[in-house]
Design an enzyme around this catalytic site. Structure first.
Site, short mmCIF file in Angstrom:
data_model
loop_
_atom_site.label_atom_id
_atom_site.label_comp_id
_atom_site.label_asym_id
_atom_site.label_seq_id
_atom_site.Cartn_x
_atom_site.Cartn_y
_atom_site.Cartn_z
N ASP A 40 -5.66 3.98 4.09
CA ASP A 40 -4.57 5.06 3.66
C ASP A 40 -4.58 6.20 4.76
OD1 ASP A 40 -3.19 6.38 2.09
OD2 ASP A 40 -4.60 7.03 0.63
N ASP A 92 2.24 8.43 -2.93
CA ASP A 92 1.99 9.47 -3.85
C ASP A 92 3.06 9.87 -4.82
OD1 ASP A 92 -0.52 9.05 -3.05
OD2 ASP A 92 -0.57 10.59 -2.08
#
Length: 921
Positions: free
Chosen positions: A519, A595
């Protein structure tokens, strides 16, 4: 929130911003704030100053080289046109004599693209024509233009609008102030109007200053597609599938960025960048790969957008009424690098995908477990929490394959470590999961905590492994650990070092069932310009970050993949999830849409986002089920599971401040609806696995827009609320609150569509209203196809290893059907050495046949054929007889439903890997 007590105020404000919500656009540049984009957009069409010098032609076996000159400043460039396999072309343009080498993208391509003979077929005073098989390119000298033909059809024109631009490197002229009594020296006149731009040599954004030592260096070109209606691709954007006309908005931006709570329906840059565009119309399909890793902007103009819709524009053109549809245009401009464009001439979408995949690579067959359901949140608290979540799946009889850990599992956000209080026995935790066929994924990001005594930081500091700032010192930014260094994965030594960290000895507590989540690898830098690394940082080889920015995440996952591969001595297939991606990332990792939020519009947006990513060559895509931010109500929760069950990557994930999000946390009805959706996923795992194998061998996307399979059907060109898996299943997820019905478009004038739940014919061609009670997922099997399934409920995919198969046959209007099944051990690379079985199935009304698709495969399994379901059969056969090598000849039992035209053949019991025939009398 993550622990932030040691992070400065400006970082805390960003972290709090994540929780509060709403993207702050002032953190990110617009085109007007990016000087090279602003300069390029100010250019006027039809005033190209570039011309080819046809007397400089040099012919090679597979390429042609010509000098290209800017007649305004007499700067020369070298143009190279190469004939590629499959009759496509590659165009490369670079400065003839640069004062410094310009960056050419590394890592993205799957080896050196294969070439073929290029033949010069015609020369005139104004042009030169070259042929590559049935396709040709016509290079016009003045003004410079290239027309590419697919057969006799003009597919792509380059610089047709005269917007090619190449800003050469130059020395900045510093005229010292005259001493007292001396006359001022007159400054030399600039060779073009670029240097007068305020952002040519340095640029400020908020508090950040970007000094450009080589001045303006942008490259840009326009591409016209005269027969196309719409353009698709160039992910990642939270926008429509068909790219919008950007005449009144910013262009689409390709610049990998960490954008908190991104907005929908705008062209802002997100986490990944693939500068690959597909242009499509009823006359054909073409594609362009603009291979450049610097910040890039793409304008879209013309095509069906100008007339409002596809149908009206084409009707007006054919009838002579109204204005003819203007050609679709795409204009790419990048801050630095060279022009390196791959031009795919189709003529159909499958050709473009296949040839693009041959250049950039495919997603290798993933381990079977990765196609199951993944359970994640930021963060599971400790080992007891993990144990409790695992037990919850057993209690509620919901299958799953992977449980994930976010950064709180580490000791103080130091990767390759464990929190000794919360996770004191990670090895035992892993082994307990493995006993039930489960796996674990842990997060490993590229930022390294700058803390004395932390072995990775000490190694990076002493060996010079960090990216450098413009002054040559280790670059220091801020991310979750606080003060962070960023490993320079462009250095092969650093890549080898990183890979070594994944060995079981170097990462204690992990096992071969531990996989990795990469990430924050845009890279995300909380205190950096646009929340990323400054452009004047320097990487291995002396390249500025501005040259290679969009490649950083790719180099990160390349290194991780190598580490996982070496960890098992090359025996086991790695699984990696990445947030940042570029051309070629598909060879190493899966991806998700980042997200997102627990809102219906974000559920709806996950479909076009993953479709765009799939068209750009990354098939293993999904979205956080339930939304990462905020808390979904029960309806959104189960509808998201129903949609997520039919995306290639299926993971539930949530922010640390959300309520718990396991599948059973709502009422019993919601739990049952979620369980049903997950079970549908597991029933179809053999089908999913076969699709991924077909992608690996053929390069086609797994998740496809409707138009991809029906390229002549104009009504499909802007559909983005439904999609197809392969060529067999049509899915229309419910993405609106309170919906009791949805309108589903069924393509194919002669095609039949069968309801996957009711197992009966639902519809033919056209738009139909479908009732969608809570339990309904509108999924339809196309007539003429056969799909494999496994129907037994297990706790994980590994436990289905020896389970029997079901073949589901959907007949077309002629009573025919075909399909395939691929089987191997689901985890190793042994399939590359013959340990697999590939089967093809054929049904013609009188017989059904199983034949080996590849006789070199010899995989052995205990699985057998449990049933065959035939949908759309007109009448029941009087006898059904099986003939196989192991069972000989035997009569089979069956049931027939005349109302549903459904035949179920019970227990053929033949080994699944055998060739056999079934006769219908």
């Amino acid at each position: 929130m993550k622990s932030l007590w040691y992070i400065p105020v400006f970082v805390i404000s960003i972290a709090l911003f994540i929780e509060v919500g709403g993207v702050d656009r002032t953190n990110f540049k617009s085109c007007d704030q990016s000087s090279f984009c602003r300069r390029y957009r100010a250019m006027k069409k039809g005033e190209s100053p570039y011309q080819l010098l046809l007397n400089t032609v040099k012919e090679g076996e597979s390429d042609l080289q010509i000098s290209l000159m800017n007649i305004k400043n007499a700067i020369h460039f070298t143009l190279k046109l190469t004939a590629l396999e499959n009759h496509n072309f590659r165009l490369q343009i670079d400065e003839a004599q640069p004062i410094k080498e310009r960056y050419k993208v590394d890592f993205a391509l799957n080896g050196e693209p294969p070439t073929r003979k290029l033949e010069v077929t015609e020369r005139t005073a104004e042009s030169i024509t070259v042929a590559n098989g049935p396709n040709k390119a016509v290079l016009h000298a003045s003004p410079f233009k290239i027309d590419l033909y697919s057969g006799k059809r003009l597919a792509i024109s380059l610089n047709a609008q005269g917007l090619f631009k190449f800003e050469h490197y130059r020395q900045k002229t510093n005229i010292p102030a005259p001493a007292e009594g001396e006359e001022a020296v007159e400054a030399p006149q600039p060779v073009d109007d670029v240097e007068s731009d305020i952002g040519a040599w340095e640029e400020n954004f908020k508090s950040h200053h970007d000094q450009k030592p080589h001045g303006p260096s942008a490259v840009g070109m326009d591409f016209s597609f005269p027969n196309a209606d719409y353009a698709y691709g160039i992910p990642e954007h939270a926008d429509t599938l068909a790219l919008k006309n950007t005449g009144t908005t910013d262009p689409y931006r390709l610049y990998n960025l960490d954008v908190f709570e991104y907005e929908l329906n705008n062209p802002m840059a997100l986490y990944g960048s693939i500068p690959f565009l597909i242009a499509h119309g009823t006359e054909g399909t073409a594609g362009v790969l603009w291979l450049n890793a610097a910040e890039t902007w793409v304008d879209i103009e013309g095509g069906a957008h100008k007339e409002g819709n596809v149908v009206s524009s084409i009707v007006n053109f054919v009838s002579g009424s109204g204005t003819p549809q203007p050609p679709l245009e795409a204009r790419f401009v990048s801050e630095s690098g060279v022009v390196d464009a791959f031009l795919f001439l189709g003529p159909n979408p499958q050709d473009v995908s296949k040839h693009y995949a041959e250049i950039t690579g495919v997603t290798p067959l993933p381990p079977l477990f990765s196609l199951g359901y993944h359970q994640c949140r930021w963060n599971y608290n400790d080992e007891d929490d993990v144990k409790g979540v695992d037990a919850g799946f057993d209690t509620h009889d919901i299958p799953y394959d992977v449980i994930w850990l976010d950064i709180e599992y580490t000791e103080g956000k130091k990767y390759f470590t464990w929190d000794r209080i919360k996770f004191p026995h990670p090895g035992d935790m892993m082994k307990n999961l493995s006993l039930k066929g489960h796996h674990m994924v842990v997060i490993i990001d590229p930022h390294i905590k700058r803390e004395g005594g932390y072995f990775v930081h000490e190694d990076a500091t002493s060996n010079g492994y960090y990216v450098k700032n413009k002054d040559g010192n280790d670059y220091e930014g801020w991310c979750w650990p606080g003060s962070s260094g960023y490993l320079d994965f462009f250095n092969p030594v650093v890549r080898d070092y990183w890979a070594s960290k994944f060995s079981l000895d170097n990462f204690p507590g992990t096992t071969l069932d531990t996989h990795i989540w990469n990430d924050m690898n845009e890279p995300s830098v909380f205190n950096g310009p646009e929340i990323t690394m400054p452009k004047d940082c320097v990487h291995h080889g002396g390249w500025e970050h501005r040259d290679v920015h969009n490649l950083y995440g790719l180099t990160h996952v390349m290194s991780t993949y190598d580490g996982l591969l070496k960890r098992s001595q090359g025996k086991l297939r790695p699984f990696i999830l990445t947030r940042s991606f570029f051309v070629g990332s598909q060879r190493f990792a899966s991806v998700w849409t980042g997200d997102n939020m627990a809102e219906w519009d974000h559920l709806k947006a996950s479909i076009p986002m993953c479709l765009s990513i799939s068209l750009a060559g990354m098939p293993f895509c999904g979205a956080d089920i339930g939304g990462f931010f905020k808390n979904p109500d029960s309806e959104l929760f189960y509808r998201w599971y129903q949609a997520g069950a039919f995306l290639p990557f299926m993971r539930g994930h949530a922010h640390i401040d959300t309520k718990r999000r396991e599948p059973w946390v709502y009422d019993q009805e919601t739990t049952l609806l979620v369980r049903s959706a997950v079970r549908k996923r597991y029933e179809l795992l053999p089908y999913w696995y076969t699709l991924f194998r077909q992608h690996e061998t053929g390069g086609l996307p797994i998740m496809r827009p409707i138009w991809y399979n029906y390229p002549k059907e104009k009504a499909t060109f802007t559909i983005e609320d439904e999609f197809m898996l392969g060529n067999e299943l049509l899915i229309h997820p419910v993405t609106q609150s309170g919906a009791t019905d949805v309108s589903v478009y069924f393509p194919g004038e002669k095609d039949l569509w069968y309801d996957l739940d009711a197992l009966e014919l639902f519809s033919g061609h056209g738009t139909k209203t479908v009732q969608v009670p809570k339990e309904k997922i509108p999924v339809y099997q196309r007539g003429g196809t056969i799909i494999p399934k496994k129907m037994r409920v297990r706790r994980s995919s590994a436990l289905t290893k020896d389970d029997p198969y079901t073949l589901q046959v959907a007949l077309n209007a002629d009573g025919l059907a075909t399909g395939s099944l691929y089987i191997d051990d689901g985890e190793s690379f042994d399939y590359q050495n013959g340990q697999f079985t590939s089967l093809n199935y054929f049904y013609d009304g009188t017989t059904m046949v199983s034949k080996l698709g590849d006789k070199n495969g010899n995989f052995v399994t205990k699985s057998w054929l449990e049933r065959i379901i035939v949908m759309g059969i007109k009448k029941a056969p009087s006898r059904i007889v099986l003939k196989s090598p192991s069972l000989g000849e035997q009569e089979l039992e069956s049931t027939f439903s005349p109302n549903k035209h459904l035949l179920v053949i019970r227990k053929p019991a033949v080994p699944i890997t055998e060739e056999w025939k079934i006769f219908f009398h």
